[in-house]
Design a protein around this motif. Structure first.
Motif, PDB file in Angstrom:
ATOM      1  N   SER A  31       0.633  -1.199  -0.055  1.00  0.00           N
ATOM      2  CA  SER A  31       0.093  -0.249  -0.205  1.00  0.00           C
ATOM      3  C   SER A  31       1.369   1.224  -0.338  1.00  0.00           C
ATOM      4  N   GLU A  32       2.133   1.080   0.216  1.00  0.00           N
ATOM      5  CA  GLU A  32       2.890   1.722  -0.124  1.00  0.00           C
ATOM      6  C   GLU A  32       2.722   2.971   1.053  1.00  0.00           C
ATOM      7  N   ARG A  33       3.148   2.903   2.028  1.00  0.00           N
ATOM      8  CA  ARG A  33       3.191   3.722   3.622  1.00  0.00           C
ATOM      9  C   ARG A  33       4.466   2.178   3.864  1.00  0.00           C
ATOM     10  N   LEU A  34       5.235   3.209   5.105  1.00  0.00           N
ATOM     11  CA  LEU A  34       5.596   2.213   5.759  1.00  0.00           C
ATOM     12  C   LEU A  34       5.508   1.511   6.698  1.00  0.00           C
ATOM     13  N   PRO A  35       4.999   0.348   6.595  1.00  0.00           N
ATOM     14  CA  PRO A  35       4.385  -0.405   8.388  1.00  0.00           C
ATOM     15  C   PRO A  35       5.267  -0.546   9.363  1.00  0.00           C
ATOM     16  N   TYR A  36       6.758  -0.098   9.298  1.00  0.00           N
ATOM     17  CA  TYR A  36       7.487  -0.319  10.326  1.00  0.00           C
ATOM     18  C   TYR A  36       8.539   0.238  10.137  1.00  0.00           C
ATOM     19  N   ASP A  37       9.524   0.585  10.341  1.00  0.00           N
ATOM     20  CA  ASP A  37      10.948   1.070  10.840  1.00  0.00           C
ATOM     21  C   ASP A  37      11.992   0.747  11.639  1.00  0.00           C
ATOM     22  N   SER A  38      11.751  -0.325  11.998  1.00  0.00           N
ATOM     23  CA  SER A  38      12.579  -1.163  12.956  1.00  0.00           C
ATOM     24  C   SER A  38      11.446  -2.717  13.992  1.00  0.00           C
ATOM     25  N   ILE A  49      -0.907 -16.342  27.291  1.00  0.00           N
ATOM     26  CA  ILE A  49      -2.555 -16.300  27.010  1.00  0.00           C
ATOM     27  C   ILE A  49      -3.718 -16.872  27.925  1.00  0.00           C
ATOM     28  N   GLU A  50      -4.829 -16.891  27.637  1.00  0.00           N
ATOM     29  CA  GLU A  50      -5.757 -17.182  28.608  1.00  0.00           C
ATOM     30  C   GLU A  50      -7.159 -16.697  28.046  1.00  0.00           C
ATOM     31  N   ASN A  51      -7.731 -17.847  28.122  1.00  0.00           N
ATOM     32  CA  ASN A  51      -9.644 -17.416  27.532  1.00  0.00           C
ATOM     33  C   ASN A  51     -10.437 -18.395  27.990  1.00  0.00           C
ATOM     34  N   ASN A  52     -11.749 -18.260  27.978  1.00  0.00           N
ATOM     35  CA  ASN A  52     -12.785 -18.178  28.955  1.00  0.00           C
ATOM     36  C   ASN A  52     -13.790 -19.049  28.373  1.00  0.00           C
ATOM     37  N   LYS A  53     -13.697 -20.120  26.945  1.00  0.00           N
ATOM     38  CA  LYS A  53     -14.061 -20.123  26.200  1.00  0.00           C
ATOM     39  C   LYS A  53     -13.427 -21.782  25.951  1.00  0.00           C
ATOM     40  N   ASN A  54     -11.828 -22.072  27.045  1.00  0.00           N
ATOM     41  CA  ASN A  54     -11.207 -23.696  26.111  1.00  0.00           C
ATOM     42  C   ASN A  54     -11.511 -23.873  24.833  1.00  0.00           C
ATOM     43  N   ILE A  55     -10.256 -21.760  24.402  1.00  0.00           N
ATOM     44  CA  ILE A  55     -10.160 -22.299  22.628  1.00  0.00           C
ATOM     45  C   ILE A  55      -8.482 -22.497  23.058  1.00  0.00           C
ATOM     46  N   PRO A  56      -8.294 -23.816  22.227  1.00  0.00           N
ATOM     47  CA  PRO A  56      -6.662 -24.214  21.853  1.00  0.00           C
ATOM     48  C   PRO A  56      -5.628 -23.371  21.374  1.00  0.00           C
ATOM     49  N   ILE A  57      -5.237 -22.515  22.877  1.00  0.00           N
ATOM     50  CA  ILE A  57      -4.135 -21.676  22.390  1.00  0.00           C
ATOM     51  C   ILE A  57      -3.140 -21.140  23.306  1.00  0.00           C
ATOM     52  N   GLY A  58      -2.032 -22.114  23.468  1.00  0.00           N
ATOM     53  CA  GLY A  58      -0.979 -22.421  23.815  1.00  0.00           C
ATOM     54  C   GLY A  58      -0.110 -20.984  24.382  1.00  0.00           C
ATOM     55  N   ASN A  59       0.688 -20.871  25.551  1.00  0.00           N
ATOM     56  CA  ASN A  59       1.681 -19.848  25.442  1.00  0.00           C
ATOM     57  C   ASN A  59       2.701 -19.738  24.873  1.00  0.00           C
ATOM     58  N   LYS A  60       2.686 -18.650  24.362  1.00  0.00           N
ATOM     59  CA  LYS A  60       4.230 -18.165  23.616  1.00  0.00           C
ATOM     60  C   LYS A  60       5.262 -17.793  24.536  1.00  0.00           C
ATOM     61  N   HIS A  61       6.362 -18.515  23.325  1.00  0.00           N
ATOM     62  CA  HIS A  61       8.130 -18.090  24.212  1.00  0.00           C
ATOM     63  C   HIS A  61       9.082 -17.514  23.994  1.00  0.00           C
ATOM     64  N   GLN A  62       8.310 -16.790  22.719  1.00  0.00           N
ATOM     65  CA  GLN A  62       9.447 -15.897  21.792  1.00  0.00           C
ATOM     66  C   GLN A  62       8.978 -15.089  20.703  1.00  0.00           C
ATOM     67  N   ALA A  63       9.189 -13.923  20.824  1.00  0.00           N
ATOM     68  CA  ALA A  63       8.657 -12.728  19.876  1.00  0.00           C
ATOM     69  C   ALA A  63       8.964 -11.390  18.965  1.00  0.00           C
ATOM     70  N   ILE A  64       8.258 -10.871  18.565  1.00  0.00           N
ATOM     71  CA  ILE A  64       8.736  -9.953  17.131  1.00  0.00           C
ATOM     72  C   ILE A  64       8.099  -8.881  17.957  1.00  0.00           C
ATOM     73  N   VAL A  65       8.622  -7.816  17.919  1.00  0.00           N
ATOM     74  CA  VAL A  65       8.536  -6.569  17.778  1.00  0.00           C
ATOM     75  C   VAL A  65       8.664  -5.476  16.897  1.00  0.00           C
ATOM     76  N   PHE A  66       7.701  -4.750  16.660  1.00  0.00           N
ATOM     77  CA  PHE A  66       7.685  -3.824  15.391  1.00  0.00           C
ATOM     78  C   PHE A  66       7.391  -2.233  15.674  1.00  0.00           C
ATOM     79  N   TYR A  67       8.286  -1.409  15.344  1.00  0.00           N
ATOM     80  CA  TYR A  67       8.057  -0.598  16.273  1.00  0.00           C
ATOM     81  C   TYR A  67       8.172   0.761  14.156  1.00  0.00           C
ATOM     82  N   LEU A  68       7.667   1.338  14.771  1.00  0.00           N
ATOM     83  CA  LEU A  68       7.092   3.170  13.864  1.00  0.00           C
ATOM     84  C   LEU A  68       7.455   4.100  14.188  1.00  0.00           C
ATOM     85  N   LYS A  69       8.831   4.882  14.181  1.00  0.00           N
ATOM     86  CA  LYS A  69       9.473   5.556  15.302  1.00  0.00           C
ATOM     87  C   LYS A  69       8.988   5.380  16.459  1.00  0.00           C
TER      88      LYS A  69
END
Length: 211
Positions: A31-38, A49-69
């Protein structure tokens, strides 16, 4: 440390889920915009991760954070057993038009960093089991794309296309909590769309309705 309560959030369904990484790194450039710069790679963290409907979503142990300015604008949370560097390299080498994502990032001087929080993994009842494919929605334009099967706002092949017949459940609550070296994420969701095969869930961020 400021609490971040809404963000473009990506959840890896299973180890080395390449489409999740590919979509997170590429979405927004067409879309010709800059979604992140680092972006920052985070090892050995705990996204609870917690939910009230027994949706099978496991906790996560790695991540990537994207930044803009220097402001977090996108967050990907990944499985404990994912090869983070391999998935990132695969995402960087995908083709977007006439260039790879890596070439686009280099041309725009987009930088990255790494941090290891050295936390012991905290597991929930769904870790190690088959998980549902989760899409977290923070904006109406993305919801429209997700209901059509896509992971991305931009047109792409990344998505979940088993079935795009969805039903709505207003009584769903899902919370993601993650503390990094600099951020405190507390992303709350209320209500969700489930496809008829129960293989895909689109959870709606509580803050979306006030944007």
């Amino acid at each position: 440390m400021k609490t971040i309560d809404t963000i473009d959030l990506w959840t890896e369904q299973h180890p080395n889920h390449y489409d999740c990484f590919n979509g997170a790194f590429s979405d927004g450039f067409e879309s010709e915009r800059l979604p992140y710069d680092s972006y920052k790679l985070i090892k050995n963290c705990n996204c609870l991760i917690e939910n009230n409907k027994n949706i099978p979503i496991g906790n996560k142990h790695q991540a990537i954070v994207f930044y803009l300015k220097n402001i977090p604008v996108r967050l990907l949370v990944a499985d404990l057993n994912t090869n983070l560097e391999k998935c990132v390299n695969n995402a960087l080498n995908q083709q977007l038009g006439k260039a790879t994502v890596k070439e686009i990032l280099n041309n725009r001087n987009i930088t990255f960093s790494k941090v290891d929080l050295n936390e012991q993994p905290k597991l929930n009842a769904y870790n190690g089991k088959s998980e549902v494919d989760i899409g977290s929605c923070d904006r109406l334009s993305l919801l429209k794309s997700m209901l059509g099967g896509s992971y991305t706002d931009d047109q792409s092949t990344y998505g979940h296309f088993d079935s795009t017949k969805y039903f709505f459940d207003k009584n769903v609550s899902v919370e993601y909590k993650l503390k990094t070296d600099n951020e405190n994420f507390d992303i709350q969701h209320e209500c969700a769309f489930f496809n008829d095969l129960q293989t895909r869930a689109i959870i709606i961020q509580k803050k979306m309705w006030s944007k």
